[in-house]
Design a protein around this motif. Structure first.
Motif, short mmCIF file in Angstrom:
data_model
loop_
_atom_site.label_atom_id
_atom_site.label_comp_id
_atom_site.label_asym_id
_atom_site.label_seq_id
_atom_site.Cartn_x
_atom_site.Cartn_y
_atom_site.Cartn_z
N ASP A 79 0.81 -1.17 0.01
CA ASP A 79 0.04 -0.04 0.07
C ASP A 79 0.89 1.32 0.08
O ASP A 79 0.44 2.25 -0.76
CB ASP A 79 -0.76 -0.07 1.07
CG ASP A 79 -1.91 -0.96 1.10
OD1 ASP A 79 -2.07 -1.59 0.08
OD2 ASP A 79 -2.72 -1.23 2.18
N LEU A 80 1.87 1.09 0.82
CA LEU A 80 2.81 2.38 0.90
C LEU A 80 3.25 2.60 -0.72
O LEU A 80 3.40 3.91 -0.99
CB LEU A 80 3.84 2.07 1.75
CG LEU A 80 5.06 3.09 2.05
CD1 LEU A 80 4.44 4.29 2.80
CD2 LEU A 80 6.46 2.49 2.58
N VAL A 81 3.91 1.68 -1.55
CA VAL A 81 4.44 2.01 -2.60
C VAL A 81 3.03 2.29 -3.64
O VAL A 81 3.31 3.15 -4.40
CB VAL A 81 4.93 0.76 -3.21
CG1 VAL A 81 5.31 0.87 -4.60
CG2 VAL A 81 6.31 0.35 -2.47
N ASP A 82 2.06 1.65 -3.61
CA ASP A 82 0.88 2.27 -4.51
C ASP A 82 0.23 3.49 -4.18
O ASP A 82 0.32 4.20 -5.15
CB ASP A 82 -0.32 0.93 -4.28
CG ASP A 82 -0.05 -0.27 -4.75
OD1 ASP A 82 0.93 -0.23 -5.62
OD2 ASP A 82 -0.89 -1.23 -4.68
N GLU A 83 0.39 3.75 -3.06
CA GLU A 83 -0.15 5.36 -2.55
C GLU A 83 0.79 6.18 -3.02
O GLU A 83 0.63 7.34 -3.70
CB GLU A 83 -0.32 5.48 -1.00
CG GLU A 83 -0.87 6.67 -0.74
CD GLU A 83 -0.83 6.88 0.92
OE1 GLU A 83 -1.06 8.02 1.52
OE2 GLU A 83 -0.66 5.80 1.64
#
Length: 321
Positions: A79-83
């Motif tokens: 999620d950190l990377v996608d966000e």
């Protein structure tokens, strides 16, 4: 029994979640902060990994919690990377700022291994897992490197490149969870790697259409070229005969990795074999769904219903006898 297994899981879930078995996974933890941390990780797993979550319910309580914590860590990184990727696309942050965020998390992760306590419920739960199981720091750091690849790489020239990516984002998860499941023969780890590869290849084949929307192609370019398939063909979502033949080959290769993974399941601790086999069977059946959908992965996402996931349970139990 057959008719019972056709009843949707949504019918059983409210009943199951009132049982002592469900509550004991979290309620038996005395420390309130730790109880909240594991509950948070369980919620993440239940929401984002339904097939995986269902399979873990057959594990002993301590192993269940530990798997939730590992999945929570994986999901947090994803999620950190996608966000961050979305924010970069909208020009709200720069790529350098994304790298700084990821480096900050790397520092926190390393310090967690050194016994430093953090407010993050995911890291707090994961630190408890580290006190109970021997999980090499190399694995989550490799996972971090893998998810970072999505920030800089959206094409794969060869299967070797794709294998490296799949190892980093999926196989290392199998290596971490293997420490939770337990094993006597270290050869089990080689098969855990293959299960991770098989599952990631399944993800890729299932999500071809969704990835194209994000401008991503995880299919090996040299193999597309050999079949005469261009990027324009993919983006025009051309379900041609040559694409179908290409998909048949990709599915066949994924199944070879599943076959190798099967050899490792019997090497796991007895109390972990059922959930791992259940997850393996249900995930591999996504490939069957792709075939049933006539390889239409551009506009149709292959998936199993809750009833279909449960229906495999008797077969798995018989296989493990």
């Amino acid at each position: 029994m057959t008719n019972l297994l056709k009843i949707p899981y949504s019918f059983f879930r409210p009943i199951y979640e009132k049982t002592n078995f469900h509550h004991a996974v979290i309620s038996e933890i005395e420390d309130s902060k730790l109880r909240y941390a594991y509950s948070h990780c369980r919620s993440i797993t239940r929401t984002h990994a339904k097939t995986f979550y269902m399979a873990t319910r057959f594990l002993p309580l301590e192993k269940q919690r530990s798997i939730f914590a590992i999945y929570g860590l994986c999901r947090y990184l994803d999620d950190l990377v996608d966000e961050a990727e979305d924010l970069v696309h909208k020009k709200k942050i720069t790529e350098d700022e994304v790298v700084k965020r990821l480096e900050a998390f790397r520092v926190k992760l390393i310090s967690t291994y050194r016994g430093v306590e953090h407010n993050s419920p995911v890291l707090f739960a994961f630190s408890d897992v580290l006190n109970r199981f021997n999980i090499s720091i190399e694995h989550p750091l490799t996972l971090l490197d893998g998810v970072k690849m999505d920030l800089t790489k959206n094409r794969y020239d060869t299967f070797d490149e794709l294998y490296e990516y799949s190892y980093k984002v999926a196989s290392v998860v199998g290596l971490m969870t293997s420490e939770i499941f337990g094993y006597e023969d270290p050869k089990a780890l080689n098969h855990a790697i293959d299960l991770g590869i098989a599952m990631q290849l399944t993800n890729i084949l299932r999500d071809v259409g969704e990835d194209l929307v994000r401008g991503r192609i995880y299919l090996p370019k040299d193999e597309l070229d050999s079949c005469g398939i261009t990027e324009d063909d993919l983006f025009s979502r051309d379900l041609s005969d040559k694409f179908i033949e290409f998909m048949k080959f990709q599915i066949s290769r994924a199944r070879e990795y599943y076959a190798s993974a099967d050899k490792g399941i019997e090497m796991l601790s007895k109390d972990s074999r059922l959930p791992v086999m259940l997850a393996r069977e249900n995930y591999s059946r996504i490939l069957n769904k792709i075939e049933e959908n006539n390889y239409q992965v551009f506009h149709q996402r292959a998936y199993l219903s809750s009833a279909e996931k449960f229906s495999i349970l008797p077969k798995v139990i018989i296989q493990l006898r």
